[in-house]
Design an enzyme around this catalytic site. Structure first.
Site, PDB file in Angstrom:
ATOM      1  N   GLU A 210      10.414   7.809  -9.847  1.00 30.28           N
ATOM      2  CA  GLU A 210      10.703   7.921  -7.562  1.00 30.28           C
ATOM      3  C   GLU A 210      10.543   6.964  -7.077  1.00 30.28           C
ATOM      4  O   GLU A 210       9.371   6.198  -6.718  1.00 30.28           O
ATOM      5  CB  GLU A 210       9.020   9.140  -7.197  1.00 30.28           C
TER       6      GLU A 210
ATOM      7  N   ASP B 259       0.045  12.096   2.587  1.00 28.15           N
ATOM      8  CA  ASP B 259       0.069  10.710   1.767  1.00 28.15           C
ATOM      9  C   ASP B 259      -1.457  10.562   2.704  1.00 28.15           C
ATOM     10  O   ASP B 259      -1.494  10.205   3.306  1.00 28.15           O
ATOM     11  CB  ASP B 259       0.998  10.141   2.300  1.00 28.15           C
TER      12      ASP B 259
END
Ligand SMILES: Cc1ncc(COP(=O)(O)O)c(C=O)c1O
Lengths: 268, 454
Positions: free
Chosen positions: A51, A62
């Site tokens: 990724e 995140d």
């Protein structure tokens, strides 16, 4: 539509009786070249898919580890050109590159332009953590036109109806965000992950990959017991933040790659 | 029934709810939901609960009771003739949201959302705050309703608005200084979303403005529209006509939408949003998302925002913590594109001049946020001064909050206080009288001597 690169690679892992290892690393930490080096090291160590993370100033999904690294890349002005270079490098290293991007950088670059350039760079498609299929009209059209994969997320809180509609819009694999929360390593893999994967499998034949929280080979083995792919992000980024460089990334990949071959709870 | 006294054509009983957003929260191309899937269930739950409650007489009655008995609504409308002398001869009316309990319009929305939280059975609220007014309002409502409360505030803002941090803590809230990114409101919002996605089972996110994912822009608007609903009636009653222009500062846009909404159907009424121009839009150091930004996606919705070529959010700059935000609510983007509302920047200096002017002409210390709207009134009033054939223009200004929280910022700007000698910023310069029309200090008799003259 024929199977894309992601599904083909995950299917290949399955024929080996194992789950695929999917490594997340952000472009531009500690700098662009070193991040690309880290990605190829992750591939050397055994990652099947990388990724390729697009840095974003407001990464709402995140946790602190990834934020810290991405902040550096954002401040350095890392952009889509750098991302596309990383995609090419991952493809050249023999893994399947898939871009991971919050939506605004893609929209700013231009949805069609992004799709064309990503396809040209050898990317499989993109994972879009803050884009739900309901809002994805132009992206669905661009990926249909170019044949790119598009990976949307499902979560433990997704209703059955949403699991069905979201997976129907996915191509490549389904990203099961296994824990309610942000990215970051966790001490234990919760039961929620297994339940979510099982629910997802009732509505789709696509591979289901699990992310959020896996940090070592043992956890990878546990997740590999019920998922088609194991996604690891914060642990890789942690290795870089701790100054271990490409060598630490390669070593982590090797540990995780052994883990996905040692699936727990399922006959090999 | 014969209408013996037909209402003036301008008078409607209840101004209609706008036709936007659509069922999925879109204002034309703006709004929507750009959030992780994990939040969709919570947003759906909130939307469903809100849609049911907004027409539930029990809820509406409880909400109305709180607004009346707790907030002190309706807030007054104040004529400010001495201030208006600086506005080209216009008549200026202030909608006094500064007199609400907790000192700003933020309480209107918070009481609605806190009631909703109770009704959906959650026990904890979280909020983001910039100036601290929304955080204080949320902490207040949480104390009132027995909810636990965590407020995220950029570290930079905890310094600028230390008084409000103390107020929130006094009210029993936990204040978490946010040290990521630019350490201001935008980062506090990111952190609040992260908390929400992790604790969504017990926690409701009380969002402070008309931005964010659906249903927040529509729901917060509906809770804030009381400002304009009241003001429209008050202006009609006071002046017998509608205002020429309605002015409000725009951070995320909640006080502006709150006062605009009732007037949206009144085509002849200009709606003017004043954005924070910081050092000037041309310098790049500002927070004028519509004037100086482009459409994109931030904090869960599509709207105008400040962004660079890579789609990274640009840090905003404003003397006013409450306007220091690089985005804006989607309904404003839509009203802008429709041409129904106009948006202009007001610089820090212009805002502070208007701030000082209101203090000295009317004895009202405004929030620095609201001072941007006052500066807009000075400009628009002067622009309208030349028009012929009509009486004086009527300007309705939303005084969204009071300036207690800003005394320190203002002291530093104007070089007041005794800590440091600094050159005063615009607004307190020597060519303006300290108090207009008053005896200057040199001519006055000091208090201790006054007995001699009696
Ligand atoms: C007094 C006051 N006015 C205006 C604002 C800006 O917010 P909004 O644009 O949502 O009204 C704030 C925000 O903190 C505020 O405290």
């Amino acid at each position: 539509m024929s199977r894309g690169m992601l599904q083909t690679r995950i299917a290949a892992a399955r024929t080996e009786g194992r789950a695929a290892l999917i490594a997340y690393l952000p472009v531009g930490y500690p700098d662009v070249d070193a991040s690309i080096e880290a990605m190829t090291a992750a591939v050397d160590g055994g990652a099947d898919i990388v990724e390729v993370g697009v840095p974003y100033s407001d990464p709402g999904m995140d946790g602190p580890t990834i934020q810290e690294a991405v902040d550096v890349a954002v401040r350095a002005g890392v952009g889509m050109r750098d991302v596309l270079r990383a995609v090419e490098a991952v493809a050249a290293a023999g893994a399947v590159p898939v871009v991971m991007s919050y939506w605004n950088p893609v929209e700013r670059y231009g949805v069609d332009r992004f799709a064309d350039d990503l396809a040209a760079a050898g990317g499989a498609g993109a994972i879009t953590p803050d884009l739900i299929p309901d809002e994805a009209g132009p992206w669905l059209a661009a990926t249909d036109r170019t044949g790119l994969d598009r990976v949307f997320l499902v979560a433990p809180s997704s209703t059955d109806a949403r699991l069905a509609s979201t997976t129907a819009a996915c191509r490549g694999f389904v990203y099961a965000a296994s824990a309610m929360g942000v990215t970051g390593t966790r001490a234990a893999v919760g039961d929620a992950a297994g339940r979510l994967v099982a629910r997802t499998r009732t509505v789709t034949d696509l591979p289901v990959c699990v992310g959020l929280g896996v940090s070592d080979g043992d956890q990878a083995a546990e997740v590999a017991g019920f998922a088609d792919g194991v996604i690891v992000g914060s642990a890789y980024v942690r290795a870089l933040l701790d100054g271990g460089g490409a060598a630490a990334v390669r070593a982590l990949s090797a540990d995780l790659a052994a883990g996905v071959r040692r699936r727990v709870g399922k006959p090999a | 029934m014969t209408a013996l006294h037909p209402p003036a054509p301008d008078v409607r009983d209840l101004p209609a709810r706008p036709a936007w957003p659509d069922a999925t929260g879109h204002f034309g191309p703006y709004g929507g939901r750009f959030v992780p899937e994990a939040l969709i269930a919570a947003l759906d739950e909130l939307t469903e609960a809100y849609e049911a409650m907004r027409v539930d007489p029990g809820f509406l009655e409880e909400f109305a009771r709180l607004q009346r008995d707790y907030t002190g609504r309706p807030s007054p409308l104040t004529d400010v003739p001495r201030f208006a002398e600086h506005c080209g001869g216009a008549r200026v009316l202030l909608k006094r949201e500064d007199l609400n309990h907790t000192g700003s319009h933020k309480i209107n929305n918070v009481l609605g959302q806190a009631l909703l939280t109770q009704r959906i059975g959650k026990t904890r609220v979280i909020a983001e705050t910039g100036a601290g007014q929304h955080g204080v309002a949320t902490a207040t409502a949480a104390a009132l309703m027995g909810l636990s409360c965590t407020v995220y505030m950029g570290e930079e803002d905890t310094r600028r608005q230390a008084l409000n941090v103390a107020r929130m803590r006094l009210l029993g809230a936990e204040v978490v200084p946010v040290t990521t990114g630019s350490r201001t409101l935008k980062d506090a919002i990111n952190e609040a979303f992260r908390d929400w996605v992790t604790n969504v089972e017990t926690t409701n996110y009380v969002f402070g403005t008309v931005a964010g994912p659906h249903p927040f822009p529509a729901m917060v608007r509906d809770f804030q529209r009381v400002i304009g609903d009241e003001a429209r009636e008050q202006v009609l009653e006071r002046t017998g006509r509608l205002p020429d222009a309605v002015l409000a500062c725009v951070g995320g846009g909640s006080n502006a939408i709150g006062i605009f909404t009732a007037f949206v159907p009144d085509d002849g009424v200009r709606l003017v949003g004043l954005e924070a121009g910081g050092d000037g839009v041309a310098t790049g150091r500002h927070a004028a998302s519509i004037t100086g930004g482009d459409p994109g996606v931030l904090h869960g919705a599509r709207s105008y925002l400040l962004q660079d070529a890579n789609g990274q959010t640009i840090e905003s700059h404003s003397i006013s913590a409450g306007l220091d935000y690089p985005g804006v609510g989607p309904e404003h983007s839509y009203l802008h594109d429709l041409g129904r509302a106009e948006y202009r920047p007001v610089t820090d200096s212009e805002a502070m001049e208007a701030f000082a002017l209101l203090c000295r002409t009317e004895g009202i210390i405004p929030a620095i946020e609201s001072a941007h709207a006052l500066a807009g009134a000075v400009q628009v009033g002067r622009e309208l001064a030349g028009r012929v054939g009509e009486g004086p223009a009527v300007l309705l200004v939303n005084l969204s909050g009071r300036g207690d929280k800003d005394v320190e910022t203002a002291s530093a700007w104007f070089g007041l206080g005794d800590r440091e000698q600094v050159d005063p910023g615009p607004g307190m310069d020597t060519d303006q009288q300290p108090t207009e029309g008053a005896v200057s200090n040199d001519d006055a008799t000091a208090g201790q001597d006054s007995g001699d003259l009696a």
